[in-house]
Design a protein around this motif. Sequence first.
Motif, short mmCIF file in Angstrom:
data_model
loop_
_atom_site.label_atom_id
_atom_site.label_comp_id
_atom_site.label_asym_id
_atom_site.label_seq_id
_atom_site.Cartn_x
_atom_site.Cartn_y
_atom_site.Cartn_z
N PHE A 61 0.80 -1.22 0.00
CA PHE A 61 0.00 0.00 0.00
C PHE A 61 0.84 1.27 0.00
O PHE A 61 0.29 2.37 0.06
CB PHE A 61 -0.91 0.03 1.23
N VAL A 134 -5.05 3.89 -4.51
CA VAL A 134 -6.03 2.82 -4.34
C VAL A 134 -7.09 2.80 -5.43
O VAL A 134 -7.42 1.75 -5.97
CB VAL A 134 -6.70 2.92 -2.96
N THR A 147 -6.94 7.66 -1.90
CA THR A 147 -6.55 6.64 -0.94
C THR A 147 -7.55 6.73 0.19
O THR A 147 -8.70 7.12 -0.03
CB THR A 147 -5.08 6.82 -0.48
N GLU A 148 -7.16 6.45 1.44
CA GLU A 148 -8.13 6.45 2.53
C GLU A 148 -7.92 7.61 3.50
O GLU A 148 -8.46 7.60 4.61
CB GLU A 148 -8.09 5.11 3.27
N THR A 178 -13.29 6.30 2.77
CA THR A 178 -12.83 5.08 2.13
C THR A 178 -12.51 5.35 0.67
O THR A 178 -12.93 6.37 0.10
CB THR A 178 -13.88 3.95 2.21
N HIS A 180 -13.60 3.34 -1.61
CA HIS A 180 -14.57 2.53 -2.32
C HIS A 180 -15.99 3.05 -2.09
O HIS A 180 -16.78 2.45 -1.36
CB HIS A 180 -14.45 1.07 -1.89
N TYR A 239 -11.52 0.00 11.67
CA TYR A 239 -11.07 0.29 10.32
C TYR A 239 -12.24 0.06 9.37
O TYR A 239 -12.91 -0.97 9.43
CB TYR A 239 -9.90 -0.61 9.94
N HIS A 241 -13.26 -0.26 5.50
CA HIS A 241 -12.83 -0.43 4.12
C HIS A 241 -13.93 -0.06 3.14
O HIS A 241 -13.67 0.53 2.08
CB HIS A 241 -12.41 -1.89 3.88
N SER A 242 -15.19 -0.37 3.48
CA SER A 242 -16.31 -0.13 2.59
C SER A 242 -17.61 -0.31 3.38
O SER A 242 -17.58 -0.60 4.58
CB SER A 242 -16.28 -1.07 1.39
N GLN A 255 -16.35 -3.38 12.31
CA GLN A 255 -15.46 -4.53 12.27
C GLN A 255 -14.61 -4.66 13.54
O GLN A 255 -14.35 -3.66 14.22
CB GLN A 255 -14.54 -4.43 11.05
#
Length: 298
Positions: A61, A134, A147-148, A178, A180, A239, A241-242, A255
């Motif tokens: 990454f 990303v 990116t994030e 995110t 995404h 964290y 991610h989506s 999560q």
Amino acid sequence: MASRLEHPAASYKKIFESVEELNEPLPAQVTGVVPSWLGGSLLRMGPGLFEVGDEPFRHMFDGQALVHKFDLKDGQVTYHRKFIRTDAYVRAMTENRIVITEFGTAAYPDPCKNIFSRFFTYFRGIEVTDNCLVNIYPVGEDFYAVTETNFITKVDPDSLQTLKKVDLCKYLSVNGLTAHPHTDADGTVYNIGNCFGKNMSLAYNIVKIPPAQKDDSDPLEKSQVVVQLPSSERLKPSYVHSFGMTDNYFVFVEQPVKINLLKFMAAWSFRGATYMDAFESNESMGVTEGGSGVWLLV
């Protein structure tokens, strides 16, 4: 530029090989037949540079952002690629060393500075990377590599030239989004990010960026938070991610992979740690049945 370093990835170093950008598109070798009616461009992001000077990046990454473009026209395909001129990339190229800490690679003070300059460098605060390797997606009529973190980079989809860096914190109450998002048929973009509020309060904000505007104004200027979800732990956000989205619901699962904020801030300030060092697992949440899910009607 082929990698000449013995990379810490050991036997996996093949995927860490650097490439050079192209001055102009190259014709691709086509196996089979590309239908003549199929036309357009495919843009993809990824890492393309895995060392600066004699310093290697230590995580997939962390490689510097490279945008790839495949153009399809009349059954033929051309390929083009360029590095995004982020601050992380430009400063690294200028100083011939890694200047900004990435996900798994720590940056250290300039060794040419005297001991007092190096000491005070550790206390300037966290310098967030803008290495947008990303994803790339449209906002209105524009395209942004992301990116994030809170920084996104506007890219010309035709020439692949870097246009400008944008700080999302100027438009939205988030500390990052995110890479995404979801996009509605009309071009509306929905995304989710962490928000660190007063008294260390934590929340997950789902945001909405409207489609292209009739008055040609920037859609980012009219973006807004549509719903806020509190974090179950005050100092340890999950964290993200989506997330999921249907016609009627947002679907968010908190999560068990957590970001320890105290560890993040303390470690970064004193020993040059990375984003990855602040990650930990809350095993009491489990992986599926122990996680907390939220369904929201919109």
